[in-house]
Enzyme design. Structure first.
Site, PDB file in Angstrom:
ATOM      1  NE  ARG A 229      -2.386   0.799   3.814  1.00  0.00           N
ATOM      2  CZ  ARG A 229      -1.924   1.614   4.614  1.00  0.00           C
ATOM      3  NH1 ARG A 229      -1.480   2.746   4.686  1.00  0.00           N
ATOM      4  NH2 ARG A 229      -1.777   0.907   6.026  1.00  0.00           N
TER       5      ARG A 229
ATOM      6  CG  HIS B 223      -6.414   2.077   5.741  1.00  0.00           C
ATOM      7  ND1 HIS B 223      -6.390   0.874   5.477  1.00  0.00           N
ATOM      8  CD2 HIS B 223      -7.537   2.609   6.347  1.00  0.00           C
ATOM      9  CE1 HIS B 223      -7.778   0.505   5.618  1.00  0.00           C
ATOM     10  NE2 HIS B 223      -8.261   1.505   5.996  1.00  0.00           N
TER      11      HIS B 223
ATOM     12  CE1 TYR C 263       0.938   2.490   8.679  1.00  0.00           C
ATOM     13  CE2 TYR C 263      -0.324   4.137   9.874  1.00  0.00           C
ATOM     14  CZ  TYR C 263      -0.094   3.263   8.636  1.00  0.00           C
ATOM     15  OH  TYR C 263      -0.876   3.371   7.551  1.00  0.00           O
TER      16      TYR C 263
END
Length: 413
Positions: A306, A310, A319
């Site tokens: 990805r 998100h 993160y």
């Protein structure tokens, strides 16, 4: 003295401020994985669940037994569909940042996972997507106006304002409604496939879910039914390494591949380079033929990344390393197919620039038309009377009274 805890907690390979680390990925050289017969018994092809099917090598050549030998014109169509999906995504991402839509999820870096299967499957096959497969709609010919209007929740919204943005559906294109409740589409796809088999139809089903969602009970219930009844279904697990901020190891990816869950239930599991358009097409084609000939379901793990957040509600810099996407060893699906076409003499940088410009103009024109049907703040708006439609086949008396009350209130204004 008490003994130290033996509980193991997965840890991402790299956090913000650290160097990207993909050494955990199990890769295979392009062209090195054998292609078995489509009706091969599951127990004889278990190695496909741990190897990685790849067709495009580092020199952008198509090599090995999984090469689908597509015509250059077909590959150019695939490139167009993937590029259209990305440009559309970028435009809708900007629209959300401008406050014109409330929410959006891009598929940046994962376009091949949708476009290649859509082209490999037949129009009558039923697709059950998750929320990052807008490429299915693009490849099956849905207009961008229809998709944009759903995100705008305007008077042309296919969902009539009843779904959050990106939760499209398309009856005419055989694409089931996206659900915000993850993994629900997997047992639905298996059930649809079972029904098609009962009716003696030649159509099959395909569904997509994320690697994190494989931890849901729905996923395992679906695999049990698919295995027991040999349902003609393709179950695609999109392993993009992150379930929002949760690394794929928390769903079991450190212990074994996600494809390996297939043989555990008695169905084949295949790992494929999800950023290799040709490999994804070939694996889908193989699994579809297996399903149509009565050999049952296949679980396909697409190893991809990805590349963006998100969703528009996410900040991945909190993160994971900022440069992680650039370091992903399987590259970018659009760039890889572009370079393959150039290497074979069927494309050029100039053609690609013209295509990018053409698609950008198309997306801009579609956006202008879409906002003419209304936005979140400007009309025209959906007719409030439609609130009472599509719920009951025959409207009950209490809703009839409520509809009349609403009509009277609107007339009095």
């Amino acid at each position: 003295m008490p003994s130290a805890s033996r509980l193991y907690v997965p840890h991402p390979p790299a956090r913000p401020g650290e160097s990207a680390n993909f050494r955990y990925l199990k890769l295979s050289p392009a062209g090195s994985v054998a292609r078995p017969e489509t009706k091969a018994p599951t127990n004889t092809i278990a190695d496909l669940a741990t190897a990685l099917v790849r067709v495009l090598d580092d020199d952008h050549r198509a090599v090995g037994p999984w090469d689908p030998h597509l015509e250059a014109s077909e590959l150019q169509v695939g490139l167009r569909h993937m590029l259209t999906t990305r440009v559309y995504d970028d435009r809708m991402q900007r629209a959300q940042r401008q406050g014109k839509i409330s929410f959006y999820i891009r598929s940046m870096g994962e376009e091949a996972v949708s476009v290649a299967p859509a082209m490999a499957l037949r129009p009558g096959d039923m697709l059950f997507p998750s929320y990052r497969q807008q490429g299915l709609h693009v490849a099956r010919g849905r207009t961008l106006v229809d998709l944009m209007c759903q995100c705008l929740s305007n008077s042309h919204d296919m969902c009539k304002g009843r779904q959050m943005p990106i939760m499209y559906h398309w009856t005419g294109g055989n694409i089931f409604s996206v659900s915000g409740n993850l993994t629900t589409q997997v047992p639905q796809a298996v059930g649809w496939a079972m029904a098609a088999a009962i009716k003696g139809e030649d159509h099959i089903a395909a569904t997509w879910t994320g690697e994190g969602a494989t931890a849901e009970a729905d996923f395992h219930h679906a695999l049990t039914f698919a295995a027991v009844y040999r349902a003609p279904v393709l179950i695609n697990v999109v392993n993009n390494q992150w379930a929002i901020s949760t690394f794929q190891g928390f769903a079991g990816g450190e212990q074994q591949t996600f494809a390996a869950r297939g043989p555990g239930y008695g169905i084949p599991g295949l790992r494929v380079d999800g950023n290799d358009f040709l490999a994804v097409y070939a694996v889908t084609q193989w699994a579809a033929e297996r399903a149509r000939t009565g050999a049952g379901a296949t679980l396909i793990e697409h190893v991809t990344y990805r590349a963006g957040p998100h969703s528009t509600s996410d900040d991945p810099s909190r993160y994971r390393p900022k440069d992680e996407g650039k370091e992903f060893p399987l590259g970018d699906p659009i760039e890889r197919l572009k370079q393959h076409l150039i290497a074979t003499g069927n494309w050029s940088d100039e053609q690609h620039q013209r295509l990018e410009q053409e698609i950008s103009e198309l997306v801009a024109d579609n956006w202008k038309e879409s906002v003419s049907y209304g936005t979140m703040t400007d009309g025209p708006s959906l007719d409030p009377d439609s609130l009472f439609d599509d719920v009951f086949k025959e409207v009950p008396e209490n809703l009839r009274r409520q509809r009349e009350e609403l009509r009277k209130l609107r007339q009095e204004r």
